[in-house]
Scaffold this active site. Structure first.
Site, mmCIF file in Angstrom:
data_model
loop_
_atom_site.group_PDB
_atom_site.id
_atom_site.type_symbol
_atom_site.label_atom_id
_atom_site.label_comp_id
_atom_site.label_asym_id
_atom_site.label_seq_id
_atom_site.Cartn_x
_atom_site.Cartn_y
_atom_site.Cartn_z
ATOM 1 C CE LYS A 247 -3.844 -2.439 2.200
ATOM 2 N NZ LYS A 247 -4.637 -2.730 3.398
ATOM 3 C CD GLN B 248 -3.504 -4.566 6.402
ATOM 4 O OE1 GLN B 248 -3.677 -3.488 5.848
ATOM 5 N NE2 GLN B 248 -3.896 -5.704 5.868
ATOM 6 C CG ASP C 220 -9.391 -0.304 5.105
ATOM 7 O OD1 ASP C 220 -9.182 -0.731 3.962
ATOM 8 O OD2 ASP C 220 -8.638 -0.503 6.072
#
Ligand code: GUN
Length: 291
Positions: free
Chosen positions: A52, A96, A119
């Site tokens: 990412k 994460q 997200d």
């Protein structure tokens, strides 16, 4: 049979984003800035977060990686989130997953400001998605919708079977595919570990989306001739013939299913790269939303 190339599609999306970033900068706007929080030493999580960060560089975003040991307290993580929520420099951020067992993932997800939740996991964004309102869509389902759209795969009125009901993929995927939108509009069935007559259901899918986390679970006899098959799974299998000592496989037996499918995503190079492209799209959207 069409091999749906997520790597190439993701590269194309990244080029489009990089062009938009150049335009923003030429107008004197600031660089988009994504932050990622990584807790602990989980190998897969490290790989994803590094990918990412690298993707941010490729499109001209600024990125900040915040790494903490897995003995961090829940409160200390919530404090980091609070700081990121209030940092004007940060346009969007992710934490994460998975998190260490002593940290409540729901509490963490809900602490993220919805306008920075790139997200798309916060209940506000998930709720807006249900209502078909503009929102950040969860990265993997969003990437899959992009693939279907860019490969002109007909969805309207088709039967889409989503295997798996996770909060990150299966559940939001089923909602997206059932929406009244040009790249959705399917009749949707969701299957899970308690589903009876699984094969009967999967065999009736025009579009089969597999997100169950079981290596090569889906075989050719579970797939209808001419179906589109999207494989979300990714598993490391020991393979001493490879330099790294492993190879990657999905939830689908690729070779035999590819012979029956009209279109299929490979692993690697299918859904995985699209997840990152979606995160970048959401981050750019977060910048635009600020104006
Ligand atoms: N773990 C697995 N997939 C994801 C994702 O899309 N976002 C975050 N934050 N964690 C993940």
């Amino acid at each position: 049979m069409i091999k749906i190339d997520g790597k190439a599609t993701s590269s194309k999306i990244k080029e489009e984003i990089a062009d938009e970033v150049k335009q923003l900068l030429s107008k004197g706007k600031k660089q988009p800035h994504l932050a990622a929080v990584l807790i602990g030493e989980d190998g897969a999580s490290k790989t994803y977060v590094n990918a990412k960060v690298k993707a941010c560089e490729q499109v001209g975003f600024q990125s900040t990686l915040i790494k903490k040991d897995d003995d961090i307290s829940e409160q200390a993580l919530l404090d980091i989130i609070d700081t990121l929520n209030n940092d004007e420099e940060i346009d969007g951020f992710i934490v994460q997953l998975p998190l260490p067992k002593h940290i409540d993932e729901h509490k963490v997800t809900m602490a993220i400001a919805p306008e920075k939740d790139v997200d798309g996991f916060h209940p506000t964004n998930l709720g807006k998605m249900l209502l078909n309102l503009p929102s950040f869509l969860p990265a993997t389902p969003y990437g899959i919708v992009q693939l279907l759209d860019r490969y002109n795969i007909e969805t309207a009125g088709k039967h889409c079977v989503v295997m798996g009901r996770s909060h990150i993929v299966g559940s939001p995927m089923s909602v997206l595919m059932a929406r009244n939108a040009t790249s959705a509009n399917c009749t949707v069935t969701i299957t899970h570990s308690r589903t009876q007559n699984l094969k009967e259901i999967t065999k009736s899918a025009d579009i089969l989306i597999v997100a169950i986390g079981k290596p090569e679970f889906v075989s050719a006899d579970m797939v209808k001739e001419g179906a589109t098959v999207i494989d979300v799974g990714i598993h490391r299998i020991e393979d001493n013939s490879k330099k790294k000592g492993f190879r990657l496989i999905g939830d689908v037996k690729y070779n035999e299913v590819a012979e029956k499918a009209s279109a299929i995503t490979p692993v690697p190079g299918g859904v995985g790269p699209m997840t990152i492209a979606s995160l970048l799209m959401n981050t750019l959207q977060a910048v635009k939303n600020k104006k």
